[in-house]
Design a protein around this motif. Structure first.
Motif, PDB file in Angstrom:
ATOM      1  N   ALA A  97       0.865  -1.180   0.000  1.00 28.40           N
ATOM      2  CA  ALA A  97       0.000   0.000   0.000  1.00 28.40           C
ATOM      3  C   ALA A  97       0.897   1.223   0.000  1.00 28.40           C
ATOM      4  CB  ALA A  97      -0.898   0.003   1.230  1.00 28.40           C
ATOM      5  N   SER A  98       0.940   1.915  -1.109  1.00 29.60           N
ATOM      6  CA  SER A  98       1.837   3.060  -1.217  1.00 29.60           C
ATOM      7  C   SER A  98       1.157   4.189  -1.983  1.00 29.60           C
ATOM      8  CB  SER A  98       3.135   2.651  -1.916  1.00 29.60           C
ATOM      9  OG  SER A  98       2.899   2.423  -3.289  1.00 29.60           O
ATOM     10  N   HIS A 123       1.004   2.849  -5.928  1.00 26.77           N
ATOM     11  CA  HIS A 123       0.190   1.695  -6.294  1.00 26.77           C
ATOM     12  C   HIS A 123      -0.243   0.959  -5.031  1.00 26.77           C
ATOM     13  CE1 HIS A 123      -1.519  -0.881  -9.277  1.00 26.77           C
ATOM     14  NE2 HIS A 123      -0.899  -1.951  -8.806  1.00 26.77           N
ATOM     15  N   THR A 124      -1.372   0.307  -5.103  1.00 30.34           N
ATOM     16  CA  THR A 124      -1.854  -0.540  -4.024  1.00 30.34           C
ATOM     17  C   THR A 124      -2.224  -1.868  -4.643  1.00 30.34           C
ATOM     18  OG1 THR A 124      -2.715   1.379  -2.829  1.00 30.34           O
ATOM     19  CG2 THR A 124      -3.590  -0.770  -2.196  1.00 30.34           C
ATOM     20  N   THR A 169      -4.791  -1.653  -7.923  1.00 29.03           N
ATOM     21  CA  THR A 169      -5.417  -0.350  -8.005  1.00 29.03           C
ATOM     22  C   THR A 169      -6.113  -0.174  -9.356  1.00 29.03           C
ATOM     23  OG1 THR A 169      -3.731   0.597  -6.584  1.00 29.03           O
ATOM     24  CG2 THR A 169      -4.980   2.124  -7.936  1.00 29.03           C
ATOM     25  N   ALA A 177      -4.239   5.146  -5.855  1.00 28.90           N
ATOM     26  CA  ALA A 177      -3.676   4.279  -4.822  1.00 28.90           C
ATOM     27  C   ALA A 177      -4.022   4.845  -3.445  1.00 28.90           C
ATOM     28  CB  ALA A 177      -2.164   4.190  -4.997  1.00 28.90           C
ATOM     29  N   ALA A 178      -3.878   4.024  -2.414  1.00 31.34           N
ATOM     30  CA  ALA A 178      -4.216   4.450  -1.054  1.00 31.34           C
ATOM     31  C   ALA A 178      -3.370   5.637  -0.608  1.00 31.34           C
ATOM     32  CB  ALA A 178      -4.050   3.281  -0.089  1.00 31.34           C
ATOM     33  N   PHE A 211      -8.781  -2.448  -5.878  1.00 26.25           N
ATOM     34  CA  PHE A 211      -8.944  -1.263  -5.050  1.00 26.25           C
ATOM     35  C   PHE A 211      -9.359  -0.067  -5.898  1.00 26.25           C
ATOM     36  CE2 PHE A 211      -5.746  -3.905  -3.051  1.00 26.25           C
ATOM     37  CZ  PHE A 211      -6.160  -3.942  -1.740  1.00 26.25           C
ATOM     38  N   LEU A 256      -9.081  -1.057   2.533  1.00 25.80           N
ATOM     39  CA  LEU A 256      -7.909  -1.927   2.510  1.00 25.80           C
ATOM     40  C   LEU A 256      -8.165  -3.208   3.300  1.00 25.80           C
ATOM     41  CD1 LEU A 256      -5.189   0.817   3.031  1.00 25.80           C
ATOM     42  CD2 LEU A 256      -5.428  -0.617   0.989  1.00 25.80           C
ATOM     43  N   GLY A 312       5.052  -0.697   2.133  1.00 22.45           N
ATOM     44  CA  GLY A 312       4.738   0.569   1.490  1.00 22.45           C
ATOM     45  C   GLY A 312       4.493   1.660   2.510  1.00 22.45           C
ATOM     46  N   VAL A 343       1.942   3.554   3.201  1.00 23.05           N
ATOM     47  CA  VAL A 343       0.672   3.556   3.926  1.00 23.05           C
ATOM     48  C   VAL A 343       0.715   2.591   5.117  1.00 23.05           C
ATOM     49  CG1 VAL A 343      -1.823   3.130   3.707  1.00 23.05           C
ATOM     50  CG2 VAL A 343      -0.605   4.321   1.909  1.00 23.05           C
TER      51      VAL A 343
END
Length: 197
Positions: A2-3, A6-7, A24, A28-29, A75, A115, A135, A137
């Protein structure tokens, strides 16, 4: 992972291969955290600032979407970002400012739930009972707490390593056979699809 960029969810059976289970579809998150923070007038990078502001708010104050209509394990965070934008617009600048902590807490809650719901779904579908999170997040406290009980084993790096790309690359390199000198000088690196340009 989770970044900001991109997730995605992946099944990793060994260090040499993985299978992407969900990815994603739009934002992304981490990008959602940063853009939401900017909407609330917070500095970049937004995730840590939004998390701090959210501590003083009510996560149930606003019912932001978690992309429940996105089936499977993919996501989507564009809807929650738009919902925050509209909530701020509808409240007006004075009221939105006074309710910034509630907005941040509700927004963060929606991202964390989106998530966690997909991670729980992935664990159920695969029958796995181990989870590794990486990541930027992954530094988010409420996300760490929410994911902690989803699997028998949950591995999350220390917060200060979550946003350190060099540490992630060095860790991944431990599992790659070293190239002797001078052979490694001849290696070429291409972004996906760049070789075709």
């Amino acid at each position: 992972m989770a970044s900001g960029g991109h997730t995605f969810l992946a099944r990793v059976d060994d260090h040499a291969s993985f299978t992407v289970l969900g990815a994603t579809l739009d934002d992304a998150a981490g990008e959602a955290f940063d853009k939401g923070a900017r909407l609330l007038g917070l500095p970049y990078p937004g995730g840590p600032h939004l998390e701090r502001l959210a501590r003083g708010g009510d996560p149930a104050a606003f019912a932001f979407p978690t992309a429940a209509r996105v089936t499977g394990l993919d996501f989507s965070f564009s809807g929650v970002k738009t919902a925050l934008l509209y909530a701020i617009r509808d409240l007006g600048p004075d009221t939105a400012g006074a309710r910034a902590a509630d907005l941040a807490a509700s927004y963060q809650h929606a991202i964390v739930e989106a998530l966690a719901q997909r991670v729980a779904r992935a664990l159920e579908r695969t029958g796995l009972d181990a989870l590794a999170v990486g990541g930027g997040v992954a530094a988010n406290g409420p996300l760490r707490e929410r994911l902690a009980g989803l699997a028998g084993r949950v591995a999350v790096p220390p917060r200060d390593l979550c946003t350190d790309n060099a540490a992630m690359i060095a860790s991944a390199a431990r599992w790659v056979a070293p190239q002797p000198f001078p052979a490694y000088l001849g290696l070429d690196v291409y972004a996906t699809g760049a070789r075709d340009l």
